[in-house]
Write an enzyme that holds these catalytic residues in place. Structure first.
Site, short mmCIF file in Angstrom:
data_model
loop_
_atom_site.label_atom_id
_atom_site.label_comp_id
_atom_site.label_asym_id
_atom_site.label_seq_id
_atom_site.Cartn_x
_atom_site.Cartn_y
_atom_site.Cartn_z
N ASN A 160 9.56 -6.44 4.08
CA ASN A 160 9.94 -5.44 3.05
C ASN A 160 10.37 -4.66 3.76
O ASN A 160 11.60 -4.62 4.37
CB ASN A 160 8.27 -4.64 3.17
N GLY A 161 11.34 -3.80 2.44
CA GLY A 161 12.54 -2.73 2.35
C GLY A 161 13.50 -3.42 1.31
O GLY A 161 13.99 -4.11 1.01
N PRO A 189 0.99 -1.32 -0.69
CA PRO A 189 0.06 0.03 -0.52
C PRO A 189 1.05 1.50 -0.26
O PRO A 189 1.80 1.89 1.35
CB PRO A 189 -0.83 -0.11 1.16
N CYS A 237 3.53 2.66 9.85
CA CYS A 237 3.75 4.18 9.89
C CYS A 237 4.61 5.53 10.14
O CYS A 237 3.95 5.17 11.61
CB CYS A 237 2.15 4.53 9.37
N LYS A 281 1.37 -4.61 9.49
CA LYS A 281 2.18 -3.96 8.32
C LYS A 281 3.73 -3.29 10.19
O LYS A 281 2.15 -2.50 11.11
CB LYS A 281 2.30 -3.68 7.60
N THR A 321 1.30 4.86 0.07
CA THR A 321 0.41 6.67 -0.15
C THR A 321 0.30 7.50 -1.02
O THR A 321 2.16 7.74 -2.44
CB THR A 321 0.63 7.63 1.21
#
Length: 726
Positions: free
Chosen positions: A566-567, A379, A464, A503, A381
């Site tokens: 993730n990354g 996802p 976030c 997440k 932004t």
């Protein structure tokens, strides 16, 4: 030996520590000579020497005034010419009165009598004036003209010249959205606006988990208010005093009309989803933010307020039976409910006894999604909108997820937030991501989403790093509140049958990772999968992701919990290495890598480096524009909205360096690209980091920009951004 502009080589970050300060010799052009290995060590892309451009005369690009005007000046103007809300409202009214603001009904049919509002319509009905001022049509065909289907924008369409004369008349926007779902109906929106939406299942689950704390927040609010308003005597001990204090603090106009007044105030304190209740809401956020972490206060308050607790329980047990009340000053309200208390206690007990048996679902009984080996588009932004996800689907993405939506905004019925949940028919495995600070807020949101939307899973964002999110107690702030994390996951998973995923980041502070100690609990709380971004909140997007720590968490996770990494995934080699190094990983989530080169999904599936040409990249942009016009519309507003998001995407895509221009492949996500020439003019234009050049590309796709148009990127998430490395 390859060289690099001196001003770029002078920029260093944490990855350049230990590099000697001595400068290599200069070549005849005045640039420093460095080997590809030295450039890579400094996180500078090793572009082949023959493609390097000479360094500019200064960092302000004096030789390119157009670039300076479009990048620097608009940002300054935003600060100097910031308009008030009243000015913006006045401009919107003037725009509505403009002949260009043609009534949609008249635009569809071409008949001035088609509007049912007649003279009361807030749009223009002057077709001749509209046609005289309408911008010239764009090149190409209307995206809505398929066979004999009509265009829902009619005369307002910027491709009206391609419409068929004998096409049937469009009576609604249904054709435009026929392939999209998860829209917000007007009826539901009105219920959310008036706070009349019922969340029976969510409230029951939250209460069964002991997270609601009936009346204890009202009591703390009363105590605080008595001190501030100067009420004499001790804290309010009866319903009359409680009502008196609430009269001074709660805006009754925002209370749901179907709840008793006293309970309305309580729910406003317990939940974060209602519209702000002025002083009362602020006091609750300051005094009562951690319901699961203050059990002693909860127990004491329940003992002191047993009568009020029974009242709240009875009303929550059967909310539909309450009369329409929105006035806290009506003393007869509490008397009526006290009279009914004895007759309704048994019914309330029966209703509240059910959640533990019927509503709480064991994680193994939930629907499960197998993420193994699937290409998951994160996802994203702003840029991760529906048209961009459609592009990624055509390029090989398997799983897509909507942009992060705030729970409070969804529960308030904000159309702009609900637009983030929209799903295209091509997204066969789709989830939505929500972000909330409290269990009751998240539980109500997931119940609403399951009822109104078609999704395969719901992801809760607990990583976030944005300040405005963290300051509200959501996002990565939850990493400092494990009990709150537990309450949110349990409440969400107990409310809906859809799989709940989470997440997170490695931790809040750098060097203080904590997810490894929670990974086993996250599965037992009810989550079916967890995605770990290998950076802390403090790191944001700087430095490299810590994949060793992700592997450690994957090894500690229970077999029922899928772990996703993730990354910094930016090539098929990165993907292969992560999967090989840790077989426990289900898959890897691709985020910024997809923004810079969305064909990364194709590279992974075909196991190759794609040396994509500039024309192929332009074709991808054209496809995005077509998808954007179908989603946002082909009228003037839709065209400019599409242009805005094209420019936002180009602010990331310009960081891509073609494979044929590199001495070392593949490109790394943290490399800083020097100024270089492409293999053709279009490739050179796409490599520019100037907003003026991005605008030129948008004009190739959507025609000339309006007069006075400026653009400044919304996000600065580059790994080498000054704000991140400072």
């Amino acid at each position: 030996m390859d060289d690099c502009p001196k001003d770029i080589c002078a920029v260093t970050d944490s990855s350049t520590e230990g590099v000697p300060a001595s400068q290599p010799p200069l070549d005849p052009n005045g640039t420093t000579q460095r080997s590809p290995e030295e450039l890579v060590a400094r996180a500078i892309a090793p572009v082949k020497r023959e493609f390097l451009r000479p360094p500019p005369s200064s960092r302000t690009t004096q030789n390119n005034p157009a670039s300076d005007t479009n990048v620097k000046q608009p940002q300054a103007n935003v600060v100097q010419e910031k308009k008030s809300k009243r000015q913006l409202k006045r401009e919107r009214r003037q725009e509505q009165n403009s002949p260009l603001n043609l009534c949609p009904e008249i635009a569809k049919t071409g008949d001035v009598n088609a509007c049912s509002y007649k003279d009361k319509c807030r749009f223009s009905h002057d077709i001749e004036a509209f046609m005289a001022q309408k911008p010239a049509d764009l090149e190409g065909d209307c995206p809505f003209i398929k066979a004999d289907a009509p265009c829902p924008y009619g005369l307002a369409c910027r491709f009206a010249g391609t419409h068929k004369d004998n096409a049937p008349i469009a009576t609604s926007n249904l054709l435009k959205k026929s392939s999209e779902v998860n829209g917000l109906s007007k009826d539901v929106q009105k219920l959310l606006w008036k706070n009349k939406m019922r969340f029976t299942k969510a409230d029951a689950v939250v209460k069964s988990l002991g997270l609601a704390g009936p009346n204890w927040k009202v009591k703390k609010l009363v105590d605080k208010e008595e001190d501030e308003v100067g009420l004499d005597g001790s804290h309010a001990a009866d319903e009359t005093n409680c009502k008196k204090v609430l009269d001074d603090s709660v805006d009754c106009s925002e209370c749901p009309s179907t709840f008793p007044a006293a309970v309305n105030a309580e729910e406003a304190c317990e939940t974060d989803e209602l519209r702000p209740l002025k002083k009362a809401k602020l006091l609750v956020d300051e005094k009562c933010s951690d319901e699961g972490e203050d059990a002693t206060v909860l127990e004491n308050d329940n003992e002191k307020n047993s009568a009020e607790t029974e009242l709240a329980d009875n009303v929550l047990a059967e909310p539909d039976r309450s009369p329409k009340i929105c006035n806290l000053k009506d003393a007869t309200v509490l008397e009526k409910y006290n009279e009914k208390k004895s007759a309704e206690t048994e019914l309330a007990d029966d209703v509240h006894a059910e959640p533990d048996k019927s509503l709480k679902i064991h994680p193994r009984e939930k629907m499960l999604i197998d993420f193994r080996e699937k290409l998951y588009l994160a996802p994203l932004t702003t840029v991760g909108n529906l048209p961009f996800r459609r592009v990624c689907k055509t390029l090989g993405a398997d799983v897509t997820c909507g942009e992060m939506a705030m729970c409070t905004n969804l529960l308030q019925g904000q159309a702009s937030e609900w637009a983030l949940l929209r799903r295209h028919s091509s997204e066969d495995l789709f989830g939505v991501q929500i972000c909330g600070a409290y269990p009751d807020t998240v539980a109500r949101t997931v119940e609403l989403i399951e009822k109104e939307c078609t999704v395969d899973f719901i992801d809760i964002n607990m990583g976030c790093p944005i300040d405005i999110v963290v300051d509200k107690g959501a996002g990565s702030f939850l990493l400092t509140k494990p009990l709150r994390m537990k309450g949110i996951i349990q409440a969400a998973s107990g409310t809906v049958d859809k799989p709940i995923t989470v997440k997170v980041r490695t931790g809040y502070f750098g060097g203080k990772n904590r997810i490894d100690s929670l990974i086993a609990d996250i599965g037992s709380w009810g989550a079916t999968a967890v995605t770990i971004h290998g950076r802390s909140r403090q790191q944001r997007y700087s430095k490299l992701a810590d994949w060793d720590y992700i592997y450690q968490c994957a090894r500690k996770a229970p077999s029922t919990l899928q772990v996703l990494g993730n990354g910094d995934i930016f090539s098929y080699l990165d993907w292969n290495n992560r999967k090989t190094d840790s077989p426990e990983l289900s898959t890897c989530m691709i985020a910024r890598g997809a923004l810079i080169k969305p064909w990364l999904f194709t590279e992974i599936k075909e196991q190759r480096h794609w040396d994509i040409s500039s024309q192929e990249r332009l074709n991808i942009l054209k496809e995005y524009v077509r998808f954007g016009l179908e989603h946002w519309g082909s009228d003037k507003k839709g065209v400019e909205t599409t242009r805005h998001f094209v420019l936002e995407w180009l602010s990331y895509a310009c960081r891509y360096i073609p494979v044929g221009l590199l001495d070392v492949i593949p490109q790394r996500l943290n490399w800083r690209p020097p100024s270089y020439y492409g293999r053709d003019d279009l490739e050179t234009l796409m490599a520019s980091d100037s907003a003026a050049d991005w605008i030129r590309i948008s004009e190739m796709l959507l025609g000339k920009v309006p007069d006075g148009f400026t653009f400044a990127p919304k996000h600065k998430s580059n790994a080498y951004d000054r704000a991140e490395n400072g």
